[in-house]
Design a protein around this motif. Structure first.
Motif, short mmCIF file in Angstrom:
data_model
loop_
_atom_site.label_atom_id
_atom_site.label_comp_id
_atom_site.label_asym_id
_atom_site.label_seq_id
_atom_site.Cartn_x
_atom_site.Cartn_y
_atom_site.Cartn_z
N CYS A 36 0.85 -1.19 0.00
CA CYS A 36 0.00 0.00 0.00
C CYS A 36 0.89 1.24 0.00
N GLN A 38 0.73 5.75 0.79
CA GLN A 38 -0.02 6.89 1.32
C GLN A 38 0.83 8.15 1.16
N CYS A 69 -4.31 -1.98 5.56
CA CYS A 69 -3.54 -0.81 5.13
C CYS A 69 -4.11 0.47 5.73
N ASP A 73 -2.20 3.78 6.91
CA ASP A 73 -2.46 4.95 6.09
C ASP A 73 -3.06 6.11 6.89
#
Length: 145
Positions: A36, A38, A69, A73
């Motif tokens: 992931c 961010q 995630c 995040d």
């Protein structure tokens, strides 16, 4: 006398050849693929890489029970709370009704980890090293709901 000088030169030459190979073996294997990603408020795009048992997703999803995630995040979406060179710390809070838990996300915003054991590659950042719930080894299961 000459024989000693030749032997010494050969030994010294061997040492020079061995040193670079030893340095190359210091870099540890890890999965650099991104699980992931961010962006923080200052525009840093921070990856969470799969990693291995020592850093990244494979480390903290098992050891610290963070399996979504969005938990990581959410902390990264806030400002940097602590900075030391390429090491950034982000603090967040997970809430479920009246239950609250503090989340800490540690990021290496550099190509290599501080000790040089991991290298993300040219132009890339290591990213999330670990994430955990402050004051406990494993986060409660409800943070992954």
């Amino acid at each position: 006398m000459r024989m000693i000088n030749v032997v010494a030169a050969t030994v010294a030459g061997s040492c020079l050849v061995v040193a670079p190979a030893a340095e190359a073996s210091m870099v540890r294997h890890w999965d650099k693929r991104v699980k992931c990603e961010q962006e923080d408020p200052e525009g840093r795009v921070i990856p969470t890489r799969y990693g291995n048992g020592e850093l990244g997703w494979n480390h903290f999803s098992g050891k610290h029970n963070i399996k979504k995630c969005r938990v990581v995040d959410a902390a990264l979406a806030g400002k940097v709370d602590r900075k030391s060179g390429g090491r950034l710390e982000y603090y967040g809070v997970a809430r479920n009704g009246t239950k609250l838990v503090s989340i800490v996300v540690i990021v290496q915003y550099a190509r290599r980890t501080a000790a040089g054991e991991y290298d993300a590659g040219t132009g890339k950042k290591v990213g999330v090293v670990t994430a955990y719930c402050k004051g406990m080894t494993k986060c409660p299961n409800w943070i992954n709901e």
